[in-house]
Design a protein around this motif. Structure first.
Motif, PDB file in Angstrom:
ATOM      1  N   LYS A  45       0.823  -1.212   0.000  1.00  0.00           N
ATOM      2  CA  LYS A  45       0.000   0.000   0.000  1.00  0.00           C
ATOM      3  C   LYS A  45       0.855   1.259   0.000  1.00  0.00           C
ATOM      4  O   LYS A  45       0.515   2.254  -0.638  1.00  0.00           O
ATOM      5  CB  LYS A  45      -0.908  -0.017   1.234  1.00  0.00           C
ATOM      6  CG  LYS A  45      -1.872   1.151   1.323  1.00  0.00           C
ATOM      7  CD  LYS A  45      -2.747   1.023   2.553  1.00  0.00           C
ATOM      8  CE  LYS A  45      -3.699   2.208   2.687  1.00  0.00           C
ATOM      9  NZ  LYS A  45      -4.548   2.096   3.894  1.00  0.00           N
ATOM     10  N   THR A  46       1.990   1.217   0.715  1.00  0.00           N
ATOM     11  CA  THR A  46       2.802   2.431   0.880  1.00  0.00           C
ATOM     12  C   THR A  46       3.920   2.541  -0.131  1.00  0.00           C
ATOM     13  O   THR A  46       4.582   3.571  -0.207  1.00  0.00           O
ATOM     14  CB  THR A  46       3.405   2.463   2.299  1.00  0.00           C
ATOM     15  OG1 THR A  46       4.091   1.220   2.536  1.00  0.00           O
ATOM     16  CG2 THR A  46       2.317   2.628   3.345  1.00  0.00           C
ATOM     17  N   THR A 128      10.325  11.610  10.864  1.00  0.00           N
ATOM     18  CA  THR A 128      11.009  10.318  10.782  1.00  0.00           C
ATOM     19  C   THR A 128      10.014   9.175  10.894  1.00  0.00           C
ATOM     20  O   THR A 128      10.074   8.192  10.146  1.00  0.00           O
ATOM     21  CB  THR A 128      12.066  10.189  11.898  1.00  0.00           C
ATOM     22  OG1 THR A 128      13.027  11.235  11.748  1.00  0.00           O
ATOM     23  CG2 THR A 128      12.776   8.845  11.830  1.00  0.00           C
ATOM     24  N   ARG A 129       9.062   9.297  11.823  1.00  0.00           N
ATOM     25  CA  ARG A 129       8.053   8.244  11.987  1.00  0.00           C
ATOM     26  C   ARG A 129       7.194   8.117  10.736  1.00  0.00           C
ATOM     27  O   ARG A 129       6.911   7.011  10.272  1.00  0.00           O
ATOM     28  CB  ARG A 129       7.183   8.550  13.215  1.00  0.00           C
ATOM     29  CG  ARG A 129       7.895   8.279  14.533  1.00  0.00           C
ATOM     30  CD  ARG A 129       7.009   8.578  15.725  1.00  0.00           C
ATOM     31  NE  ARG A 129       6.975   9.996  16.052  1.00  0.00           N
ATOM     32  CZ  ARG A 129       5.889  10.727  16.179  1.00  0.00           C
ATOM     33  NH1 ARG A 129       4.699  10.202  15.983  1.00  0.00           N
ATOM     34  NH2 ARG A 129       5.965  12.002  16.494  1.00  0.00           N
ATOM     35  N   ALA A 130       6.772   9.250  10.192  1.00  0.00           N
ATOM     36  CA  ALA A 130       5.928   9.231   8.993  1.00  0.00           C
ATOM     37  C   ALA A 130       6.679   8.622   7.810  1.00  0.00           C
ATOM     38  O   ALA A 130       6.129   7.822   7.050  1.00  0.00           O
ATOM     39  CB  ALA A 130       5.474  10.648   8.662  1.00  0.00           C
ATOM     40  N   LYS A 131       7.952   8.968   7.663  1.00  0.00           N
ATOM     41  CA  LYS A 131       8.757   8.444   6.559  1.00  0.00           C
ATOM     42  C   LYS A 131       8.913   6.928   6.669  1.00  0.00           C
ATOM     43  O   LYS A 131       8.818   6.199   5.688  1.00  0.00           O
ATOM     44  CB  LYS A 131      10.132   9.120   6.550  1.00  0.00           C
ATOM     45  CG  LYS A 131      10.845   9.092   5.200  1.00  0.00           C
ATOM     46  CD  LYS A 131      12.135   9.879   5.255  1.00  0.00           C
ATOM     47  CE  LYS A 131      11.899  11.368   5.203  1.00  0.00           C
ATOM     48  NZ  LYS A 131      11.514  11.828   3.862  1.00  0.00           N
ATOM     49  N   SER A 132       9.149   6.451   7.889  1.00  0.00           N
ATOM     50  CA  SER A 132       9.300   5.014   8.103  1.00  0.00           C
ATOM     51  C   SER A 132       8.014   4.259   7.814  1.00  0.00           C
ATOM     52  O   SER A 132       8.034   3.138   7.308  1.00  0.00           O
ATOM     53  CB  SER A 132       9.744   4.733   9.547  1.00  0.00           C
ATOM     54  OG  SER A 132      11.124   4.952   9.705  1.00  0.00           O
ATOM     55  N   LEU A 133       6.874   4.871   8.150  1.00  0.00           N
ATOM     56  CA  LEU A 133       5.586   4.218   7.938  1.00  0.00           C
ATOM     57  C   LEU A 133       5.062   4.396   6.513  1.00  0.00           C
ATOM     58  O   LEU A 133       4.093   3.747   6.111  1.00  0.00           O
ATOM     59  CB  LEU A 133       4.558   4.756   8.939  1.00  0.00           C
ATOM     60  CG  LEU A 133       4.802   4.341  10.399  1.00  0.00           C
ATOM     61  CD1 LEU A 133       3.965   5.182  11.351  1.00  0.00           C
ATOM     62  CD2 LEU A 133       4.502   2.862  10.593  1.00  0.00           C
ATOM     63  N   GLY A 134       5.685   5.299   5.763  1.00  0.00           N
ATOM     64  CA  GLY A 134       5.303   5.481   4.368  1.00  0.00           C
ATOM     65  C   GLY A 134       4.093   6.355   4.146  1.00  0.00           C
ATOM     66  O   GLY A 134       3.342   6.166   3.197  1.00  0.00           O
ATOM     67  N   HIS A 135       3.871   7.314   5.054  1.00  0.00           N
ATOM     68  CA  HIS A 135       2.778   8.264   4.829  1.00  0.00           C
ATOM     69  C   HIS A 135       3.248   9.674   5.188  1.00  0.00           C
ATOM     70  O   HIS A 135       4.390   9.870   5.596  1.00  0.00           O
ATOM     71  CB  HIS A 135       1.516   7.871   5.617  1.00  0.00           C
ATOM     72  CG  HIS A 135       1.718   7.792   7.099  1.00  0.00           C
ATOM     73  ND1 HIS A 135       1.288   6.737   7.860  1.00  0.00           N
ATOM     74  CD2 HIS A 135       2.297   8.655   7.974  1.00  0.00           C
ATOM     75  CE1 HIS A 135       1.594   6.945   9.123  1.00  0.00           C
ATOM     76  NE2 HIS A 135       2.195   8.098   9.221  1.00  0.00           N
ATOM     77  N   SER A 136       2.382  10.644   5.035  1.00  0.00           N
ATOM     78  CA  SER A 136       2.762  12.037   5.253  1.00  0.00           C
ATOM     79  C   SER A 136       2.715  12.406   6.738  1.00  0.00           C
ATOM     80  O   SER A 136       1.977  11.775   7.515  1.00  0.00           O
ATOM     81  CB  SER A 136       1.810  12.962   4.485  1.00  0.00           C
ATOM     82  OG  SER A 136       0.510  12.896   5.057  1.00  0.00           O
ATOM     83  N   GLU A 141      -0.304  13.168  11.976  1.00  0.00           N
ATOM     84  CA  GLU A 141      -0.849  14.123  12.944  1.00  0.00           C
ATOM     85  C   GLU A 141      -2.350  13.924  13.155  1.00  0.00           C
ATOM     86  O   GLU A 141      -2.857  14.105  14.255  1.00  0.00           O
ATOM     87  CB  GLU A 141      -0.589  15.557  12.452  1.00  0.00           C
ATOM     88  CG  GLU A 141      -1.134  16.645  13.343  1.00  0.00           C
ATOM     89  CD  GLU A 141      -0.430  16.746  14.692  1.00  0.00           C
ATOM     90  OE1 GLU A 141      -1.067  17.187  15.651  1.00  0.00           O
ATOM     91  OE2 GLU A 141       0.743  16.347  14.768  1.00  0.00           O
ATOM     92  N   THR A 142      -3.052  13.514  12.102  1.00  0.00           N
ATOM     93  CA  THR A 142      -4.511  13.422  12.195  1.00  0.00           C
ATOM     94  C   THR A 142      -4.995  11.998  12.431  1.00  0.00           C
ATOM     95  O   THR A 142      -5.408  11.646  13.535  1.00  0.00           O
ATOM     96  CB  THR A 142      -5.160  13.991  10.922  1.00  0.00           C
ATOM     97  OG1 THR A 142      -4.614  13.315   9.769  1.00  0.00           O
ATOM     98  CG2 THR A 142      -4.895  15.481  10.802  1.00  0.00           C
TER      99      THR A 142
END
Length: 204
Positions: A45-46, A128-136, A141-142
Motif C-alpha cells: 500500500k505504501t 522520521t516516523r511518517a517516513k518510516s511508515l510510508g505516509h505524510s 498528525e490526524t
C-alpha cells in the motif's frame, strides 16, 4: 514484512547506496528496504521506502524478542499457488494469533499505529516516523493520533525518552569527561553507532 528486500542479503539502491542485510551481526542501524511488491507478488500500500526500528523505551530488546536477525519469515502449509490466497492465509493466521494474545485488537494494521506510538515514546520526530511508515506527517498528525487513549497518553507522558543532544555535542562532552572504554561503549549504545565510529569521531 514480505516486502522487505534486505532480510538476508544487502540491497543496492538506484543511486548506488548499499543497505546492509538485517541478519548481519554488525548491522546496528537495522534500516529495512520495503519494496513496492512482496515475495508473494502482491503490491504494498505504501510503496518503496526505507524505514528504521521504532523501539519504545519499555521494550528496548524488541528486535531480539521478535528474532528479526534470524532472517526467517513465517511459514504456512498450503497447496495453493495463488498469491492472493496465500496472502489471505497469512493474514488469517496473524489475526488468530492476535485473538489468542487477547490484547484488545485483532487487526494487524493496528501494529502500524503501535509502531508510531513506540517511535514517539522513543523521541523520534514526526517526520522520521511518517517516513518510516510510508505516509505524510499530516496523516501522522490526524489519522494516527485518533487511536490515542488515556492509557497511551499516560505512557507518553511518563515513559517517553527525551531527545538526546546532537552527536557532535556528545562527542565534545566525552572529550571533556575522558574517553575511556566504558564511556565510549555507553555513547555508542545511546546513539546506535559502533565504538569504532565513536573513536573515529574523537580523533577528528
Amino acid at each position: 514484512m514480505f516486502a522487505v528486500q534486505n532480510i538476508d542479503k544487502p540491497f543496492k539502491t538506484k543511486d548506488g547506496v548499499i543497505i546492509p542485510a538485517l541478519i548481519e551481526p554488525n548491522n546496528i542501524k537495522m534500516i529495512a528496504v520495503v519494496g513496492d511488491k512482496t515475495l508473494l507478488d502482491t503490491t504494498t500500500k505504501t510503496g518503496y521506502r526505507l524505514c528504521v526500528p521504532m523501539l519504545p523505551p519499555t521494550h528496548p530488546d524488541l528486535i531480539e524478542g521478535l528474532e528479526i536477525k534470524s532472517g526467517k519469515l513465517p511459514e504456512i502449509g498450503t497447496l495453493s499457488t495463488n498469491p492472493k490466497t496465500i496472502a489471505g492465509l497469512y493474514s488469517d493466521r496473524a489475526q488468530n494469533i492476535l485473538r489468542r494474545w487477547n490484547k484488545g485488537f485483532t487487526q494487524t494494521h493496528a501494529l502500524r499505529h503501535l509502531a508510531n506510538l513506540s517511535g514517539q515514546m522513543a523521541g523520534m520526530s514526526q517526520e522520521t516516523r511518517a517516513k518510516s511508515l510510508g505516509h505524510s506527517p499530516q496523516m501522522n498528525e490526524t489519522v494516527y493520533k485518533r487511536r490515542a487513549n488515556t492509557e497511551t497518553t499516560i505512557d507518553l507522558l511518563t515513559q517517553s525518552t527525551k531527545e538526546a543532544i546532537p552527536l557532535g555535542s556528545a562527542i565534545q562532552v566525552l572529550k571533556q569527561l575522558g574517553s575511556d572504554v566504558k564511556n565510549i561503549k555507553l555513547l555508542a549504545a545511546i546513539y546506535g553507532i559502533t565504538s569504532d565510529e565513536v573513536m573515529e569521531l574523537l580523533a577528528e
